[in-house]
Design an enzyme around this catalytic site. Structure first.
Site, PDB file in Angstrom:
ATOM      1  N   ASP A 168       1.548  -7.276  -4.891  1.00 35.59           N
ATOM      2  CA  ASP A 168       0.678  -7.214  -3.553  1.00 35.59           C
ATOM      3  C   ASP A 168       1.248  -8.256  -2.752  1.00 35.59           C
ATOM      4  OD1 ASP A 168      -1.872  -7.955  -1.918  1.00 35.59           O
ATOM      5  OD2 ASP A 168      -2.489  -6.131  -2.980  1.00 35.59           O
ATOM      6  N   CYS A 190      -5.064 -18.641  21.206  1.00 35.49           N
ATOM      7  CA  CYS A 190      -4.758 -17.798  21.740  1.00 35.49           C
ATOM      8  C   CYS A 190      -3.611 -16.861  21.467  1.00 35.49           C
ATOM      9  CB  CYS A 190      -4.855 -18.025  23.336  1.00 35.49           C
ATOM     10  SG  CYS A 190      -6.309 -19.068  23.991  1.00 35.49           S
ATOM     11  N   THR A 249       0.843  -1.246  -0.100  1.00 34.41           N
ATOM     12  CA  THR A 249       0.009   0.082   0.136  1.00 34.41           C
ATOM     13  C   THR A 249       0.716   1.053   0.144  1.00 34.41           C
ATOM     14  OG1 THR A 249      -1.686  -1.241   1.294  1.00 34.41           O
ATOM     15  CG2 THR A 249      -1.790   1.403   1.273  1.00 34.41           C
ATOM     16  N   SER A 280      -0.235 -10.238  -0.752  1.00 33.83           N
ATOM     17  CA  SER A 280      -0.993 -11.497  -0.814  1.00 33.83           C
ATOM     18  C   SER A 280      -0.454 -12.501  -1.776  1.00 33.83           C
ATOM     19  CB  SER A 280      -2.476 -11.055  -1.254  1.00 33.83           C
ATOM     20  OG  SER A 280      -3.309 -10.179  -0.370  1.00 33.83           O
TER      21      SER A 280
END
Length: 340
Positions: free
Chosen positions: A56, A276, A12, A58
């Protein structure tokens, strides 16, 4: 004068809005530089290596991690530190992977990026980039302050293999709940000197360029069926990262334990990490995890999911013996876990 290599992969931070499609599209690094004229005021020389195929995050992969490791190796003796501009979505995976691939690292490798494009009015990109460079060149008594693979985001420097992205809409995108931040940026840069790792004095950088991605993920939930578990544990992989409940607990149903044992007996490595985000796996503390310990499941302690995946990939590339892999899974090799 120090010298910093910036490696621009995409993300970005280097995006602008396409006026026709209204989607974000990548720009080249020269355009990024135009938005940060303050870079010229830093007391260092900046070299830039920009990926020809801006990606990107991803689309990140072990092959690209290998490219990054090779770039660092080629420039290691010519620069004082590295800044990698990277999309935030998979930044923790990349930082974790490189931490394992760069053995005896003695110079800073700082990943950064942004939540808003660098051309946006309220962007976080400028501060992240400027401070990442400051951290990459920071020295005291002629020694680098942070010779680690790190992530810098929103005024905090994290150990890369201890971090994960938890928020997609705030500037505070990353957290490291099981390990302290390594530095904070305010009026001054403040370093947590007791929490920063340093290589051995005579250790030369060793670059491991290959990872084996034969890894599957088994995330448990109440009511998971034998068919689902069987499909995953019998898949054609060598390693399985199993996300369990609480302190590493699972169902004690015989069918479940038998399936895991069968996979381990066939040569697969199963790593137990908790769903967790805070705390650690304690195999054997409860009856529901004692059986896992007895059949040879590896204790992932307090590793993040990202670190567990990439460490397993790394160890699969180093060893063929499952018992040897389990031993090193349970050993802290890059500051990625705390052995309780």
């Amino acid at each position: 004068m120090c010298q910093i290599l910036i490696i621009y992969t995409g993300g970005t931070i280097g995006m602008v809005s396409d006026p026709k499609t209204k989607t974000l599209v990548p720009i080249n690094f020269e355009q990024i530089m135009e938005n940060v004229p303050e870079l010229e005021r830093l007391n260092c020389r900046i070299k830039v290596h920009s990926f020809e195929d801006i990606i990107d995050s991803s689309n990140m992969s072990p092959a690209i991690w290998s490219r990054l490791a090779v770039l660092i190796q080629k420039n290691y003796h010519d620069v004082d530190g590295f800044v990698i501009l990277h999309g935030s979505d998979t930044m923790s995976y990349s930082a974790s992977a490189l931490s394992f691939m760069l053995e005896n690292l003695g110079k800073p490798v700082i990943f950064t990026g942004s939540q808003l494009p660098i051309s946006a009015i309220r962007t976080d990109a400028k501060e992240n980039l400027m401070t990442a460079i400051e951290l990459a060149k920071a020295k005291k008594n002629d020694k680098v302050r942070v010779p680690e693979v790190c992530i810098y985001f929103d005024y905090k420097l994290f150990r890369g293999n201890r971090s994960f992205k938890y928020n997609s809409s705030k500037f505070e995108a990353f957290r490291s709940p099981n390990y302290p931040v390594l530095a904070e940026s305010g009026v001054h840069l403040r370093f947590s000197i007791n929490d920063i790792r340093h290589p051995t004095e005579d250790g030369e950088l060793i670059v491991h360029k290959e990872l084996v991605n034969d890894v599957a993920v088994l995330k448990l939930y109440p009511g998971i069926s034998p068919k689902v578990v069987e499909t995953i544990v019998n898949s054609d992989v060598r390693g399985i990262v199993m996300e369990t409940f609480g302190a590493g607990n699972t169902t004690t149903d015989a069918w479940f334990i038998d399936l895991l044992k069968g996979a381990i007996d066939s040569g697969k490595v199963i790593v137990d990490i908790s769903q967790c985000k805070v705390g650690t796996v304690e195999l054997g503390r409860y009856e529901t995890s004692k059986l896992l310990k007895d059949i040879g499941v590896a204790n992932g302690y307090d590793m993040t999911f990202e670190a567990a995946i990439t460490k397993t990939m790394f160890l699969l590339s180093q060893f063929n013996d499952p018992k040897e892999i389990v031993k090193w899974i349970e050993t802290d090799i890059r500051g990625e876990l705390t052995v309780s």
